[in-house]
Motif scaffolding. Sequence first.
Motif, short mmCIF file in Angstrom:
data_model
loop_
_atom_site.label_atom_id
_atom_site.label_comp_id
_atom_site.label_asym_id
_atom_site.label_seq_id
_atom_site.Cartn_x
_atom_site.Cartn_y
_atom_site.Cartn_z
N TRP A 1 0.81 -1.22 0.00
CA TRP A 1 0.00 0.00 0.00
C TRP A 1 0.85 1.27 0.00
CZ3 TRP A 1 -1.63 2.32 5.10
CH2 TRP A 1 -2.31 3.52 4.90
N PRO A 2 1.70 1.52 1.00
CA PRO A 2 2.47 2.77 0.96
C PRO A 2 3.51 2.80 -0.14
CG PRO A 2 3.10 1.45 2.87
CD PRO A 2 1.96 0.75 2.22
N VAL A 3 4.04 1.64 -0.51
CA VAL A 3 5.04 1.57 -1.57
C VAL A 3 4.42 1.96 -2.91
CG1 VAL A 3 6.61 0.04 -2.83
CG2 VAL A 3 6.41 -0.16 -0.34
N ASP A 4 3.26 1.37 -3.22
CA ASP A 4 2.56 1.70 -4.47
C ASP A 4 2.17 3.17 -4.52
OD1 ASP A 4 2.79 -0.88 -5.35
OD2 ASP A 4 0.69 -1.42 -4.96
N ALA A 5 1.65 3.68 -3.39
CA ALA A 5 1.24 5.09 -3.34
C ALA A 5 2.44 6.00 -3.53
CB ALA A 5 0.54 5.39 -2.01
N ALA A 6 3.54 5.68 -2.89
CA ALA A 6 4.75 6.51 -3.01
C ALA A 6 5.30 6.47 -4.44
CB ALA A 6 5.81 6.05 -2.01
N LEU A 7 5.33 5.28 -5.03
CA LEU A 7 5.82 5.16 -6.41
C LEU A 7 4.97 5.99 -7.37
CD1 LEU A 7 6.74 1.40 -6.94
CD2 LEU A 7 8.22 3.38 -7.24
N PHE A 8 3.66 5.84 -7.27
CA PHE A 8 2.79 6.61 -8.14
C PHE A 8 2.96 8.10 -7.91
CE2 PHE A 8 -1.24 8.96 -8.43
CZ PHE A 8 -1.32 9.03 -9.81
N TYR A 9 2.96 8.50 -6.66
CA TYR A 9 3.06 9.93 -6.34
C TYR A 9 4.38 10.51 -6.86
CZ TYR A 9 3.57 14.20 -3.67
OH TYR A 9 3.76 15.51 -3.32
#
Length: 187
Positions: A158-166
């Motif tokens: 969850w935080p990894v995907d959000a950080a990558l996208f952001y």
Amino acid sequence: MKKFAVCYQASFQELKHVKTLTTAAMLMAVSVVLGYFTIEAGPYLKIGFGGVVNQFVYYLFGPVAGAVYGGVLDLVKYVVKPTGAFFPGFTLNAMLGGVLYGTILYRKPLTFRRALWADLVVALICNIFLNTLWLSMMSGKAMMVLLPMRVLKNLIKWPVDAALFYLIAKRMESLGLVRMIRKFQAE
């Protein structure tokens, strides 16, 4: 409620532009290629990298275009590289994910908090609940057997995907690529 109607109407209008369709198709091709780099950590646990590209499409074109994109992408990925039997529940999930991401991200300022929220909503509804239900139905295993590993995987991702996208989307914004794509769409 009026904001949702405006959001969905604007996203529906995006589908009427050939440039939107070609841009989405090019990004779909990138997503399919990235799908070849999926890590399979077990029969019911996959970690892929195409999600960032898909989120970018939902961010640019909204929930209606996102639903169409997600459904078509799921079918294309199945035709290109089938990984088991076809199950329409996964196509429904892809479409619902596009709607959820598009509703949260489309035409709104991109913040890390918004990216986290979008990923959390999709992880809970689509990945943890519905995907686990579909896998349970297909495999005959109880949902509670599959759920712990899927919850753990999604909590980690969850935080990894959000950080990558952001980070990628913000970098593309700073380079002017988002503005260029949107200007290209308007012409």
